[in-house]
Scaffold this motif. Structure first.
Motif, mmCIF file in Angstrom:
data_model
loop_
_atom_site.group_PDB
_atom_site.id
_atom_site.type_symbol
_atom_site.label_atom_id
_atom_site.label_comp_id
_atom_site.label_asym_id
_atom_site.label_seq_id
_atom_site.Cartn_x
_atom_site.Cartn_y
_atom_site.Cartn_z
ATOM 1 N N HIS A 68 0.819 -1.210 0.000
ATOM 2 C CA HIS A 68 0.000 0.000 0.000
ATOM 3 C C HIS A 68 0.859 1.270 0.000
ATOM 4 O O HIS A 68 2.083 1.228 0.207
ATOM 5 N N GLY A 69 0.213 2.404 -0.195
ATOM 6 C CA GLY A 69 0.883 3.685 -0.163
ATOM 7 C C GLY A 69 1.076 4.214 1.248
ATOM 8 O O GLY A 69 0.556 3.657 2.225
ATOM 9 N N VAL A 109 9.557 5.352 5.299
ATOM 10 C CA VAL A 109 9.087 5.996 4.057
ATOM 11 C C VAL A 109 9.768 5.398 2.828
ATOM 12 O O VAL A 109 10.223 6.113 1.939
ATOM 13 N N GLY A 110 9.871 4.064 2.813
ATOM 14 C CA GLY A 110 10.340 3.378 1.618
ATOM 15 C C GLY A 110 11.687 2.708 1.729
ATOM 16 O O GLY A 110 12.085 1.983 0.825
ATOM 17 N N ASP A 111 12.412 2.916 2.815
ATOM 18 C CA ASP A 111 13.744 2.323 2.965
ATOM 19 C C ASP A 111 13.648 0.884 3.465
ATOM 20 O O ASP A 111 13.703 -0.071 2.687
ATOM 21 N N ARG A 112 13.451 0.701 4.760
ATOM 22 C CA ARG A 112 13.440 -0.644 5.324
ATOM 23 C C ARG A 112 12.138 -1.388 5.041
ATOM 24 O O ARG A 112 12.006 -2.572 5.381
ATOM 25 N N GLU A 113 11.208 -0.725 4.398
ATOM 26 C CA GLU A 113 9.962 -1.394 4.011
ATOM 27 C C GLU A 113 10.188 -2.557 3.057
ATOM 28 O O GLU A 113 9.323 -3.431 2.920
ATOM 29 N N VAL A 114 11.342 -2.611 2.387
ATOM 30 C CA VAL A 114 11.622 -3.783 1.548
ATOM 31 C C VAL A 114 11.665 -5.054 2.395
ATOM 32 O O VAL A 114 11.329 -6.138 1.902
ATOM 33 N N VAL A 135 2.500 -5.972 -6.227
ATOM 34 C CA VAL A 135 1.827 -4.798 -6.776
ATOM 35 C C VAL A 135 1.902 -3.700 -5.730
ATOM 36 O O VAL A 135 1.378 -3.858 -4.621
ATOM 37 N N GLY A 136 2.547 -2.582 -6.086
ATOM 38 C CA GLY A 136 2.716 -1.500 -5.130
ATOM 39 C C GLY A 136 2.149 -0.192 -5.638
ATOM 40 O O GLY A 136 2.136 0.067 -6.842
ATOM 41 N N PHE A 137 1.701 0.632 -4.695
ATOM 42 C CA PHE A 137 1.075 1.910 -5.014
ATOM 43 C C PHE A 137 1.828 3.031 -4.311
ATOM 44 O O PHE A 137 2.020 2.990 -3.089
ATOM 45 N N SER A 138 2.247 4.053 -5.065
ATOM 46 C CA SER A 138 2.926 5.234 -4.526
ATOM 47 C C SER A 138 4.181 4.807 -3.760
ATOM 48 O O SER A 138 5.097 4.246 -4.364
ATOM 49 N N MET A 139 4.269 5.045 -2.445
ATOM 50 C CA MET A 139 5.424 4.555 -1.696
ATOM 51 C C MET A 139 5.602 3.056 -1.908
ATOM 52 O O MET A 139 6.717 2.572 -2.124
ATOM 53 N N GLY A 140 4.498 2.307 -1.864
ATOM 54 C CA GLY A 140 4.573 0.876 -2.122
ATOM 55 C C GLY A 140 5.067 0.560 -3.517
ATOM 56 O O GLY A 140 5.707 -0.472 -3.747
ATOM 57 N N GLY A 141 4.776 1.458 -4.473
ATOM 58 C CA GLY A 141 5.280 1.278 -5.832
ATOM 59 C C GLY A 141 6.788 1.365 -5.894
ATOM 60 O O GLY A 141 7.440 0.626 -6.645
ATOM 61 N N SER A 142 7.376 2.266 -5.105
ATOM 62 C CA SER A 142 8.844 2.341 -5.050
ATOM 63 C C SER A 142 9.413 1.138 -4.317
ATOM 64 O O SER A 142 10.480 0.624 -4.683
ATOM 65 N N VAL A 143 8.702 0.654 -3.304
ATOM 66 C CA VAL A 143 9.184 -0.491 -2.521
ATOM 67 C C VAL A 143 9.217 -1.756 -3.376
ATOM 68 O O VAL A 143 10.182 -2.528 -3.319
ATOM 69 N N VAL A 144 8.182 -1.997 -4.204
ATOM 70 C CA VAL A 144 8.197 -3.224 -5.012
ATOM 71 C C VAL A 144 9.344 -3.207 -6.020
ATOM 72 O O VAL A 144 9.906 -4.264 -6.347
ATOM 73 N N LEU A 145 9.709 -2.020 -6.506
ATOM 74 C CA LEU A 145 10.833 -1.929 -7.446
ATOM 75 C C LEU A 145 12.148 -2.264 -6.746
ATOM 76 O O LEU A 145 12.945 -3.065 -7.250
ATOM 77 N N ARG A 146 12.374 -1.668 -5.587
ATOM 78 C CA ARG A 146 13.613 -1.933 -4.865
ATOM 79 C C ARG A 146 13.660 -3.371 -4.357
ATOM 80 O O ARG A 146 14.710 -4.025 -4.408
ATOM 81 N N GLY A 261 -6.728 10.589 -17.530
ATOM 82 C CA GLY A 261 -7.667 11.021 -16.510
ATOM 83 C C GLY A 261 -7.418 10.458 -15.132
ATOM 84 O O GLY A 261 -8.130 10.801 -14.183
ATOM 85 N N MET A 262 -6.417 9.620 -14.966
ATOM 86 C CA MET A 262 -6.158 8.985 -13.680
ATOM 87 C C MET A 262 -5.329 9.901 -12.786
ATOM 88 O O MET A 262 -4.373 10.539 -13.242
ATOM 89 N N GLY A 263 -5.673 9.941 -11.483
ATOM 90 C CA GLY A 263 -4.902 10.667 -10.491
ATOM 91 C C GLY A 263 -3.839 9.783 -9.872
ATOM 92 O O GLY A 263 -3.092 9.103 -10.583
ATOM 93 N N HIS A 264 -3.806 9.743 -8.524
ATOM 94 C CA HIS A 264 -2.687 9.116 -7.834
ATOM 95 C C HIS A 264 -3.097 7.865 -7.051
ATOM 96 O O HIS A 264 -4.043 7.884 -6.260
ATOM 97 N N ALA A 265 -2.404 6.788 -7.302
ATOM 98 C CA ALA A 265 -2.360 5.578 -6.466
ATOM 99 C C ALA A 265 -3.711 4.863 -6.315
ATOM 100 O O ALA A 265 -4.526 4.848 -7.254
ATOM 101 N N GLU A 266 -3.957 4.265 -5.129
ATOM 102 C CA GLU A 266 -5.101 3.368 -4.951
ATOM 103 C C GLU A 266 -6.435 4.049 -5.214
ATOM 104 O O GLU A 266 -7.303 3.484 -5.899
#
Length: 286
Positions: A68-69, A109-114, A135-146, A261-266
């Motif tokens: 989640h974000g 905020v995205g570091d140790r969340e991996v 599948v990650g959204f916003s902060m979670g989107g950066s976490v799934v990549l890392r 037309g899409m905004g941000h995240a979930e």
């Protein structure tokens, strides 16, 4: 906020309460919902929920692990809506990042969340699922990549395909009003109080040390696993140069969906988009 060297891989740990029922045959998934606390590699307890998905499919096939974000958690209505949509395509694991909801610790905020995501993925595999899609959204989107980059060689805690929705490409971005507000929330004592008591999010006061691998630096390390980058053209947090940077870094193993037309995240992800993501995952997760 991290005291480990860049690229360090730490394996999550699971106690007996986190495993499927001992009478479950080896390799067979548990077919009933479950909820427990997972212990991460650095000792934080993470609230996690497992839902077995549709009975008409082979539930051993695919499981979505949803990240989640920032300020979300496993019980938030928008996270439950995401889980319900993906449950039409496979089993689903949701969890609350550290510092969020019922989980322990404080948000980095995205570091140790991996480490949180790695524990959730390993738990998901413990139900006998052959394929895992993060599948990650916003902060979670950066976490799934890392996470996909750092755990690329880990068969237990790694993933088979990655979907990143509304993710930043680089750290410390302050080019929009929502991101300036977020930096105030994270960096200022008064902001952290607002986060704790107004948003049920406990934020760590320490700066990142060292600065973690950025999302755009992580993306090339995900290959050959398939990657889907999803971003709205009306995202108020991160403009379109962010998803384009990620897609360029991904090369041939990545796919970019720019959603009109899409905004941000979930909250901006409608049912039609979620089911397209579900179909993509079923087709691409190997």
């Amino acid at each position: 906020m991290s005291n480990r060297p860049p690229g360090h891989v730490a394996r999550s740990t699971r106690g007996p309460a986190n495993r499927p029922h001992p009478e479950t045959p080896p390799g067979a998934p548990r077919r009933t919902p479950a909820r427990t606390f997972l212990r991460t590699a650095d000792g934080v307890l993470i609230d996690a929920v497992y839902e077995p998905g549709p009975t008409g499919r082979d539930p051993s096939d695919l499981v979505f692990v949803v990240a989640h974000g920032f300020t979300g958690d496993a019980d938030r209505p928008h996270v439950r809506r995401i889980a319900e949509a993906f449950a039409r395509h496979g089993a689903v694991v949701t969890f609350s990042f550290r510092g969020h909801g019922a989980s322990g610790g404080r948000s980095t905020v995205g570091d140790r969340e991996v480490l949180d995501l790695a524990a959730a993925v390993e738990w998901a595999r413990g139900f006998g699922h052959a394929r895992v899609v993060t599948v990650g959204f916003s902060m979670g989107g950066s976490v799934v990549l890392r996470h996909a980059a750092v755990y690329a060689a880990d068969d237990g805690a790694g993933t088979d395909a990655v979907v990143s929705v509304s993710s930043p490409a680089r750290w410390y971005y302050r080019g929009t009003a929502p991101m300036r507000r977020l930096h105030w929330l994270v960096m200022r004592p008064a902001g952290r109080l607002v986060g704790r008591y107004g948003m049920r999010t406990r934020i760590h006061h320490r700066d990142w040390d060292p600065v973690p691998l950025s999302p755009v630096e992580a993306v090339p390390r995900i290959a050959p696993r398939p990657l889907l980058v999803v971003h709205g053209d009306r995202d108020g947090y991160f403009p379109l140069d962010h998803p384009r940077m990620l897609a360029e870094a991904a090369g041939d193993h990545g796919e970019l969906w720019l959603e009109p037309g899409m905004g941000h995240a979930e909250n901006a992800s409608d049912e039609e988009l979620l089911h397209r993501i579900g179909d993509w995952a079923v087709a691409r997760a190997g």
